[in-house]
Scaffold this motif. Structure first.
Motif, PDB file in Angstrom:
ATOM      1  N   GLY A 108     -18.035 -11.688 -10.942  1.00 53.34           N
ATOM      2  CA  GLY A 108     -18.864 -11.063  -9.930  1.00 53.34           C
ATOM      3  C   GLY A 108     -18.171 -10.229  -9.158  1.00 53.34           C
ATOM      4  O   GLY A 108     -17.077  -9.855  -9.426  1.00 53.34           O
ATOM      5  N   THR A 109     -18.933  -9.627  -7.973  1.00 54.89           N
ATOM      6  CA  THR A 109     -18.168  -8.739  -7.308  1.00 54.89           C
ATOM      7  C   THR A 109     -16.944  -9.017  -6.726  1.00 54.89           C
ATOM      8  O   THR A 109     -15.877  -8.232  -6.758  1.00 54.89           O
ATOM      9  N   THR A 110     -16.897 -10.245  -6.310  1.00 54.93           N
ATOM     10  CA  THR A 110     -15.492 -10.765  -5.655  1.00 54.93           C
ATOM     11  C   THR A 110     -14.398 -10.586  -6.684  1.00 54.93           C
ATOM     12  O   THR A 110     -13.220 -10.120  -6.332  1.00 54.93           O
ATOM     13  N   GLU A 111     -14.585 -11.022  -8.029  1.00 55.77           N
ATOM     14  CA  GLU A 111     -13.604 -11.127  -8.761  1.00 55.77           C
ATOM     15  C   GLU A 111     -13.151  -9.590  -9.134  1.00 55.77           C
ATOM     16  O   GLU A 111     -12.233  -9.226  -9.385  1.00 55.77           O
ATOM     17  N   LEU A 185     -15.486   0.886  -0.134  1.00 58.14           N
ATOM     18  CA  LEU A 185     -16.517   0.567   0.747  1.00 58.14           C
ATOM     19  C   LEU A 185     -17.438   0.047   0.032  1.00 58.14           C
ATOM     20  O   LEU A 185     -17.945   0.248  -1.207  1.00 58.14           O
ATOM     21  N   SER A 186     -18.454  -0.689   1.060  1.00 59.33           N
ATOM     22  CA  SER A 186     -19.689  -1.080   0.676  1.00 59.33           C
ATOM     23  C   SER A 186     -20.736  -0.079   0.434  1.00 59.33           C
ATOM     24  O   SER A 186     -20.640   0.681   1.353  1.00 59.33           O
ATOM     25  N   HIS A 187     -21.339  -0.101  -0.398  1.00 60.91           N
ATOM     26  CA  HIS A 187     -22.493   1.003  -0.674  1.00 60.91           C
ATOM     27  C   HIS A 187     -23.542   0.745   0.017  1.00 60.91           C
ATOM     28  O   HIS A 187     -24.275   1.597   0.685  1.00 60.91           O
ATOM     29  N   VAL A 188     -24.122  -0.608   0.232  1.00 62.03           N
ATOM     30  CA  VAL A 188     -25.075  -1.192   1.218  1.00 62.03           C
ATOM     31  C   VAL A 188     -24.583  -2.449   1.954  1.00 62.03           C
ATOM     32  O   VAL A 188     -23.937  -3.405   1.361  1.00 62.03           O
ATOM     33  N   SER A 189     -24.866  -2.477   3.086  1.00 60.93           N
ATOM     34  CA  SER A 189     -24.295  -3.507   3.979  1.00 60.93           C
ATOM     35  C   SER A 189     -25.165  -4.669   3.637  1.00 60.93           C
ATOM     36  O   SER A 189     -26.365  -4.744   3.639  1.00 60.93           O
ATOM     37  N   VAL A 214     -15.954   1.031  -4.951  1.00 59.69           N
ATOM     38  CA  VAL A 214     -17.351   0.753  -4.209  1.00 59.69           C
ATOM     39  C   VAL A 214     -17.785  -0.601  -4.625  1.00 59.69           C
ATOM     40  O   VAL A 214     -17.976  -0.955  -5.800  1.00 59.69           O
ATOM     41  N   ASP A 215     -18.355  -1.296  -3.579  1.00 55.48           N
ATOM     42  CA  ASP A 215     -18.731  -2.583  -3.706  1.00 55.48           C
ATOM     43  C   ASP A 215     -20.384  -2.443  -3.836  1.00 55.48           C
ATOM     44  O   ASP A 215     -20.880  -2.285  -2.569  1.00 55.48           O
ATOM     45  N   GLY A 216     -20.873  -2.424  -5.040  1.00 53.31           N
ATOM     46  CA  GLY A 216     -22.299  -2.197  -5.247  1.00 53.31           C
ATOM     47  C   GLY A 216     -22.903  -3.555  -5.152  1.00 53.31           C
ATOM     48  O   GLY A 216     -24.220  -3.449  -5.869  1.00 53.31           O
ATOM     49  N   ALA A 217     -22.567  -4.561  -4.766  1.00 51.14           N
ATOM     50  CA  ALA A 217     -23.435  -5.857  -4.835  1.00 51.14           C
ATOM     51  C   ALA A 217     -24.609  -5.628  -4.224  1.00 51.14           C
ATOM     52  O   ALA A 217     -25.699  -6.316  -4.807  1.00 51.14           O
ATOM     53  N   GLN A 218     -25.024  -4.734  -3.371  1.00 50.76           N
ATOM     54  CA  GLN A 218     -26.267  -4.817  -2.521  1.00 50.76           C
ATOM     55  C   GLN A 218     -26.850  -3.646  -2.987  1.00 50.76           C
ATOM     56  O   GLN A 218     -27.907  -3.287  -2.513  1.00 50.76           O
ATOM     57  N   SER A 219     -26.045  -2.653  -3.828  1.00 54.58           N
ATOM     58  CA  SER A 219     -26.876  -1.492  -3.984  1.00 54.58           C
ATOM     59  C   SER A 219     -27.483  -1.484  -5.439  1.00 54.58           C
ATOM     60  O   SER A 219     -28.621  -0.865  -5.667  1.00 54.58           O
ATOM     61  N   GLY A 239     -24.137 -10.130 -11.360  1.00 53.23           N
ATOM     62  CA  GLY A 239     -25.489 -10.044 -12.200  1.00 53.23           C
ATOM     63  C   GLY A 239     -26.343 -11.052 -11.207  1.00 53.23           C
ATOM     64  O   GLY A 239     -27.573 -10.608 -11.299  1.00 53.23           O
ATOM     65  N   HIS A 240     -26.007 -12.152 -10.378  1.00 50.63           N
ATOM     66  CA  HIS A 240     -27.155 -12.805  -9.947  1.00 50.63           C
ATOM     67  C   HIS A 240     -27.916 -12.280  -8.727  1.00 50.63           C
ATOM     68  O   HIS A 240     -29.062 -12.630  -8.270  1.00 50.63           O
ATOM     69  N   LYS A 241     -27.328 -11.214  -8.442  1.00 55.18           N
ATOM     70  CA  LYS A 241     -28.025 -10.309  -7.244  1.00 55.18           C
ATOM     71  C   LYS A 241     -29.042  -9.221  -7.814  1.00 55.18           C
ATOM     72  O   LYS A 241     -29.860  -8.621  -7.072  1.00 55.18           O
ATOM     73  N   ILE A 242     -28.869  -9.026  -9.016  1.00 50.43           N
ATOM     74  CA  ILE A 242     -30.088  -8.194  -9.687  1.00 50.43           C
ATOM     75  C   ILE A 242     -30.931  -9.099 -10.802  1.00 50.43           C
ATOM     76  O   ILE A 242     -30.894  -8.585 -12.202  1.00 50.43           O
TER      77      ILE A 242
HETATM   78  N1  PLP Z   1     -20.102  -7.716  -1.541  1.00 44.23           N
HETATM   79  C1  PLP Z   1     -21.229  -7.680  -0.869  1.00 44.23           C
HETATM   80  C2  PLP Z   1     -21.856  -6.810  -0.251  1.00 44.23           C
HETATM   81  C3  PLP Z   1     -22.335  -8.895  -0.961  1.00 44.23           C
HETATM   82  O1  PLP Z   1     -23.345  -8.974  -0.477  1.00 44.23           O
HETATM   83  C4  PLP Z   1     -21.442  -9.861  -1.886  1.00 44.23           C
HETATM   84  C5  PLP Z   1     -22.345 -11.260  -1.722  1.00 44.23           C
HETATM   85  O2  PLP Z   1     -23.012 -11.418  -0.934  1.00 44.23           O
HETATM   86  C6  PLP Z   1     -20.350  -9.950  -2.237  1.00 44.23           C
HETATM   87  C7  PLP Z   1     -19.407  -8.585  -2.068  1.00 44.23           C
HETATM   88  C8  PLP Z   1     -19.723 -10.972  -3.275  1.00 44.23           C
HETATM   89  O3  PLP Z   1     -20.429 -11.100  -4.041  1.00 44.23           O
HETATM   90  P1  PLP Z   1     -20.267 -12.557  -5.249  1.00 44.23           P
HETATM   91  O4  PLP Z   1     -20.168 -13.751  -4.298  1.00 44.23           O
HETATM   92  O5  PLP Z   1     -21.361 -12.361  -6.309  1.00 44.23           O
HETATM   93  O6  PLP Z   1     -19.143 -12.116  -5.920  1.00 44.23           O
END
Ligand code: PLP
Length: 422
Positions: A108-111, A185-189, A214-219, A239-242
């Motif tokens: 996921g994004t974290t890894e 940077l986060s793309h979207v907060s 770029v942290d695209g978790a929310q974009s 994947g789980h956020k999309i």
């Molecule tokens: N970055 C952002 C902006 C998030 O919203 C999240 C999860 O809420 C994460 C990173 C971490 O994502 P994950 O827990 O799927 O690794």
């Protein structure tokens, strides 16, 4: 539907042309009843619900195709390997990566961010160097950089925001200097929905030779993310956020960086040859995918991306904007409710506090009415501190949320206000 929702935006099938009720039918969980109420799920920034097509693909994989990949020379192993590699190509098309080799499957994004920090980051950052992040970051885009900074003797610098939650670009320019080695940077907060001008910020960092993560978790779930247009150096999403499964995510990187990055983890699946004296590693992406990956997850993610493309990401973005606009109108009319995050460019995230009630109380009360929101610091404690709150209540919307649901949430919030005012 209440009168206000009909007059404000004229039904659920509006400018975006999305038939939300037909779409909802594709998500079996949405038919659930919670505590004798219809289920209202507005915690989509935490994770999205899954369409039947994704559930079916996972089921089929385990029913009919399960085998380990890359190693076995037998029918099912070849099929599973093919499906896994096709999923990689599917992701590459979705994000317009120049090559599928630049798509690395992670948990996921974290890894993904940790991988970049511990390989590219450690390789690049030395004592006295600076890593530039923003006030908007999720802990996932703070802590991995702190770990590297501590190990290497580097310093974290932070781009400030204004009271609306908009990044201060003047400050950003001033913070970019010869000691800045990475911008992340986060793309979207996730906490307040601000959309960050990534293209512009990448361009400015690149003018000084600084790579951007770029942290695209929310974009990725809410807008077109085109790697060649964004021109970022790394991009990560979950994947789980999309609409896809948990435990699978994507790290995209530019060829010029991936080529020279050392492995993140060692083990099977990432080597060319091993002796007790010396191991030779695969090229990327294999080099960064040690051990048995989440094969079903990658296939499920590909099905989720098919779903998104079938609807159309632009339609999704347009509908979510309408829902955000409507929810903002409705929530703003509630006595004592204050919205945090009022950036002009916002994703469908509505963070708020009530004068009388703690965010956790709000969430507990709403849960009694079958409504799932999120309450707390949203893994963004530094941002909460900047906003002067310990946490917020957050409703985050997706394509299956209707205006009737927004009305229900607003009605429940009014009930809470009345309760606490008694
Ligand atoms: N970055 C952002 C902006 C998030 O919203 C999240 C999860 O809420 C994460 C990173 C971490 O994502 P994950 O827990 O799927 O690794």
């Amino acid at each position: 539907m209440t009168e206000s929702s009909q007059t404000a935006l004229g039904g659920n099938r509006i400018e975006s042309g999305l038939d939300v009720h037909a779409l909802r039918a594709r998500f079996p969980i949405l038919a659930k009843r919670i505590r004798d109420n219809s289920f209202v799920y507005v915690d989509n920034a935490a994770t999205t619900q899954k369409p039947q097509s994704v559930i079916d693909v996972l089921n089929e994989y385990y029913t009919d195709q399960n085998a380990n990949i890359h190693r076995g020379i037998h029918y099912l192993s070849e099929q599973a390997t093919e499906a896994y590699e096709e999923a990689r190509c599917r992701v590459a098309r979705f994000i317009n990566a120049p090559s599928e080799r630049q798509v690395i499957f992670v948990r996921g994004t974290t890894e993904g961010i940790n991988l970049v920090a511990q390989t590219f980051g450690r390789q690049r950052i030395r004592s006295g160097d600076e890593i530039l992040i923003s006030t908007l970051e999720h802990h996932s885009n703070i802590v991995p950089w702190q770990l590297v900074a501590e190990a290497q003797g580097a310093v974290i610098k932070v781009i400030p925001i204004d009271d609306r939650g908009v990044l201060d670009l003047e400050a950003y320019r001033a913070l970019l200097n010869e000691r800045t080695r990475i911008v992340a940077l986060s793309h979207v907060s996730n906490a307040i929905g601000t959309v960050v001008p990534i293209v512009e910020m990448c361009r400015e960092a690149h003018q000084k030779g600084i790579p951007v993560v770029v942290d695209g978790a929310q974009s990725a779930p809410h807008m077109k993310v085109d790697m060649q247009a964004l021109d970022c150096d790394f991009f990560v999403f979950s994947g789980h956020k999309i609409f896809g499964p948990t435990g699978i995510g994507v790290l995209y990187g530019k060829d010029e960086w991936l080529r020279d990055m050392p492995p993140y983890e060692g083990g099977g699946g990432m080597i060319q040859s091993v002796t007790f004296e010396k191991t030779r590693f695969l090229e990327f992406p294999g080099r960064f995918e040690a051990g048995t990956p989440h094969i079903a997850g990658s296939i499920g993610l590909a099905a989720a991306l098919d779903f998104v493309e079938e609807i159309g990401i632009d339609k999704i973005a347009a509908y979510e904007e309408e829902i955000l606009h409507y929810a903002t109108e409705q929530f703003s009319s509630i006595d004592g409710l204050r919205i945090l995050g009022t950036a002009p460019q916002k994703a469908a995230v509505l963070s708020f506090v009530l004068d009388e009630a703690h965010p956790h109380d709000i969430s507990t009360f709403l849960d009694q009415d079958g409504i799932a929101i999120r309450a707390g610091h949203h893994c963004a404690q530094p941002l909460m501190k900047r906003l002067g709150v310990s946490g917020t209540a957050r409703a985050s919307f997706s394509i299956y949320n209707t205006r009737e649901e927004v009305d229900k949430v607003a009605d429940s919030l009014r009930k809470i206000v009345r309760f606490f005012k008694r």
